[in-house]
Design an enzyme around this catalytic site. Structure first.
Site, mmCIF file in Angstrom:
data_model
loop_
_atom_site.group_PDB
_atom_site.id
_atom_site.type_symbol
_atom_site.label_atom_id
_atom_site.label_comp_id
_atom_site.label_asym_id
_atom_site.label_seq_id
_atom_site.Cartn_x
_atom_site.Cartn_y
_atom_site.Cartn_z
ATOM 1 N N HIS A 1 -36.936 -9.727 33.534
ATOM 2 C CA HIS A 1 -37.119 -8.647 32.559
ATOM 3 C C HIS A 1 -38.399 -8.798 31.733
ATOM 4 C CE1 HIS A 1 -35.538 -12.033 30.453
ATOM 5 N NE2 HIS A 1 -35.845 -11.470 29.305
ATOM 6 N N ASP A 2 -39.071 -9.943 31.834
ATOM 7 C CA ASP A 2 -40.316 -10.152 31.093
ATOM 8 C C ASP A 2 -41.543 -9.991 31.987
ATOM 9 O OD1 ASP A 2 -38.922 -10.771 28.766
ATOM 10 O OD2 ASP A 2 -38.908 -12.924 29.186
ATOM 11 N N ASP B 1 -32.538 -19.046 26.206
ATOM 12 C CA ASP B 1 -33.778 -18.389 25.820
ATOM 13 C C ASP B 1 -34.701 -19.342 25.047
ATOM 14 O OD1 ASP B 1 -35.065 -15.691 25.661
ATOM 15 O OD2 ASP B 1 -34.950 -16.094 23.515
ATOM 16 N N GLU C 1 -34.962 -21.619 29.750
ATOM 17 C CA GLU C 1 -36.186 -20.855 29.921
ATOM 18 C C GLU C 1 -37.274 -21.807 29.439
ATOM 19 O OE1 GLU C 1 -38.552 -16.798 28.668
ATOM 20 O OE2 GLU C 1 -37.249 -17.733 27.217
ATOM 21 N N ASP D 1 -26.729 -15.093 28.386
ATOM 22 C CA ASP D 1 -27.982 -15.482 27.765
ATOM 23 C C ASP D 1 -27.666 -16.109 26.410
ATOM 24 O OD1 ASP D 1 -30.868 -15.396 27.225
ATOM 25 O OD2 ASP D 1 -30.876 -13.792 28.720
#
Ligand code: GLC
Length: 589
Positions: free
Chosen positions: A363-364, A230, A289, A128
């Protein structure tokens, strides 16, 4: 030959050649093969995967101990959420040292072992990259805030207080909603699009950019295989920070701050520079993302001719069904017709060039089965398998979230004390400050909301804490681990886990599922999602029933000679009527 005839003959030859070359070009464009297009990506949330030292937090040694399991899934790439030095305000998305490993997760030596052992098994590792912001505990920020003439001052965005209060910018994870924080040492405000512990980095500063590129090169030289970036569209900003009126926001940015935040003036200059200085030097994958990314802007990131990134993931699917005015409150009657339209329209974006992705959980997000399937005991397994069929039969690289392969479901905590996530806690505070209905807020989090729903520890077995830790887990393990766990499913040929493995294999064995043209069928059917995939004369039909009642597909396709490739029932339907949550893939003529 008469001159007119010659001319005509030449003309027809030319047209013919042109036609052939266009076909060739189209064919070539359609089959530009890349390993990262064919890959199935498995996302690991390291904090919750496997703890080996009993501190209640997952660690790298835990991931190493499960590499054979990961390999057995058939996936090719593992994406790890951030594992760098971090005070963990936002579980690692607040990095204090980009070239170290978070203490709770282990050491750099553990990391090297992990990478070597993954490569030995033919697995690739994607990290990430969180470079829109750092932690306020990063040494750059510690320096930056010391004085207005500190050499690191311009690594961040500062607004001197004598200019007045800066124009509003949103700050997620802040109860007051503001993206500016006043710091009295230098009598200035600093910008933070997320929490005030996550100050935004100033990409206008070429020195900062070079620091980031050299850090990325350092990781690539170690041998990692890519980055998931990200909120990368947020890195570029209009640093004059003008006032943005609601009218302007509505007119130019679809009324959305995230679109405004993703539309900074030099965004694509930075990404092209990053490509030149870093990405182009290695055979690696890059994923944006795509916060604030629209169908109309997506190709600006991933058109190969622009030399920026490989893929991006959009938020249109993940935002479907939220009731406006509430925090992630799901409309139980969300529309499957809209769902189909979102994924079909996004497929069309990449029909000629670029490449897409597909995901239903991360994870979100809450667990996919709780949100898009049905987590009741009767339909949990069936609907999980149905959703896996969807993810692994669409065009675009599938990103599959750990735990979904065993059909894990939402935690549905009953009290705020059980939640750990900064987003949920700050949203709760907002409701509290506004005198809102806190009980209702907790209820709303159980389906579409709270990110912790997707972050509870992995359920390995039916022992205490699901075999995740011998200590006290950082976030409660879901009570249903006694029945939903990997060990129980390992030897059951009909388990969700083994269905996932079969579906991965089917994708791997059939390139039509990777590269084949996608055509939506019966678009207005409110219950069934069905489509065909076609490549080089091979045609597959995918039919998915998203409902707990039987449903029928309206199509002229004849299934008489159809060959069943996979189905989530022991006995699959042979016709166009599907059983509740049934998924089938046929090869058809
Ligand atoms: C991304 C991450 C999320 C994080 C945020 C700020 O959306 O996926 O977990 O909180 O960025 O870094």
């Amino acid at each position: 030959m008469k001159p007119k005839k010659t001319l005509l003959a030449l003309l027809s030859l030319f047209t013919c050649l042109l036609h052939e070359s266009t076909i060739a070009q189209q064919k070539e464009a359609a089959i530009e093969k890349k390993w990262w297009k064919e890959a199935v990506v498995y996302q690991i949330y390291p904090r919750s995967f496997k703890d080996t030292d009993g501190d209640g937090v997952g660690d790298l040694k835990g991931i190493i101990s499960k590499l054979d399991y990961i390999k057995s899934l058939g996936v090719d790439v593992v994406w790890l959420n951030p594992i760098y030095g971090s005070p963990n305000t936002d579980n690692g998305y607040d990095i204090s040292d980009y070239q170290s490993i978070m203490k709770e997760f282990g050491t750099m030596e553990d990391f090297d072992t992990l990478l070597t052992e993954m490569h030995e098994r033919g697995l690739k590792l994607v990290m990430d990259l969180v470079v829109n912001h750092s932690s306020d505990e990063h040494k750059w920020f510690q320096e930056s805030k010391k004085s207005r003439d500190n050499p690191y001052r311009d690594y961040y965005h500062w607004w001197p207080a004598e200019k007045g209060t800066p124009a509003f910018r949103p700050g997620s994870f802040e109860a007051d909603g503001s993206g500016w924080r006043y710091d009295k040492t230098t009598d200035s405000y600093y910008l933070h699009y997320f929490s005030n512990k996550q100050p935004d980095l100033n990409w206008e500063n070429p020195k900062l950019r070079q620091e980031i590129y050299s850090m990325m090169n350092w990781w690539f030289k170690k041998g990692i295989d890519g980055f998931r970036m990200d909120v990368i569209p947020f890195i570029a900003k209009d640093t004059t920070f003008p006032v943005i009126t609601q009218d302007e926001l509505n007119k130019n940015y679809a009324g959305r701050w995230d679109v405004y935040m993703a539309s900074g003036p030099h965004l694509h200059d930075y990404l092209q520079e990053m490509n030149k200085e870093v990405l182009s030097k290695y055979d690696v994958m890059s994923l944006a993302e795509g916060a604030g990314m629209l169908k109309s802007t997506a190709l600006n990131f991933v058109d190969p001719a622009r030399k920026e990134l490989n893929m991006g993931y959009h938020f249109d699917g993940a935002s479907l069904g939220y009731i406006p005015g509430y925090f992630k409150k799901m409309d139980p009657n969300w529309s499957l017709v809209d769902f189909k339209k979102i994924y079909s329209d996004w497929d069309a974006v990449y029909d000629k060039k670029g490449w897409g992705t597909i995901y239903l959980g991360n994870h979100d997000q809450p667990r996919m089965t709780s949100r898009w399937g049905n987590d009741s005991p009767q339909y949990r397994a069936l609907s999980s398998k149905m959703l896996s069929t969807f993810l692994l039969s669409m065009r675009g690289t599938p990103y599959y979230y750990n735990g979904d392969e065993i059909g894990m479901v939402n935690a549905k905590f009953n009290k705020i004390e059980d939640y750990r996530d900064i987003e949920t806690l700050s949203e709760y505070e907002k409701v509290q400050n506004a005198g809102g209905d806190l009980k209702q807020f907790i209820e709303d989090q159980k389906t579409g909301g709270a990110r912790d729903n997707g972050r509870t520890p992995f359920q390995w077995d039916n022992s205490k804490n699901g075999g995740f830790t011998t200590g006290e887990p950082w976030l409660k393990v879901n009570d249903n681990h006694s029945s939903i766990n990997a060990t129980a499913q390992e030897n059951d040929p009909n388990s969700v886990l083994n269905y996932f493995r079969k579906m991965v294999k089917l994708r791997k064995d059939n390139q039509v599922l990777v590269y084949g043209k996608y055509t939506l069928l019966d678009a207005k059917n409110p219950n069934i999602y069905a489509y065909t995939r076609e490549l080089d004369g091979k045609k597959l039909l995918v039919m998915l029933n998203f409902r707990s009642e039987k449903a029928k597909l309206d199509t002229k396709i004849n299934l008489k000679t159809a060959k069943l490739l996979i189905g989530n029932y022991t006995t699959s339907s042979k016709g166009l009527e599907l059983q509740p949550y049934e998924a089938v893939i046929f090869e058809i003529k």
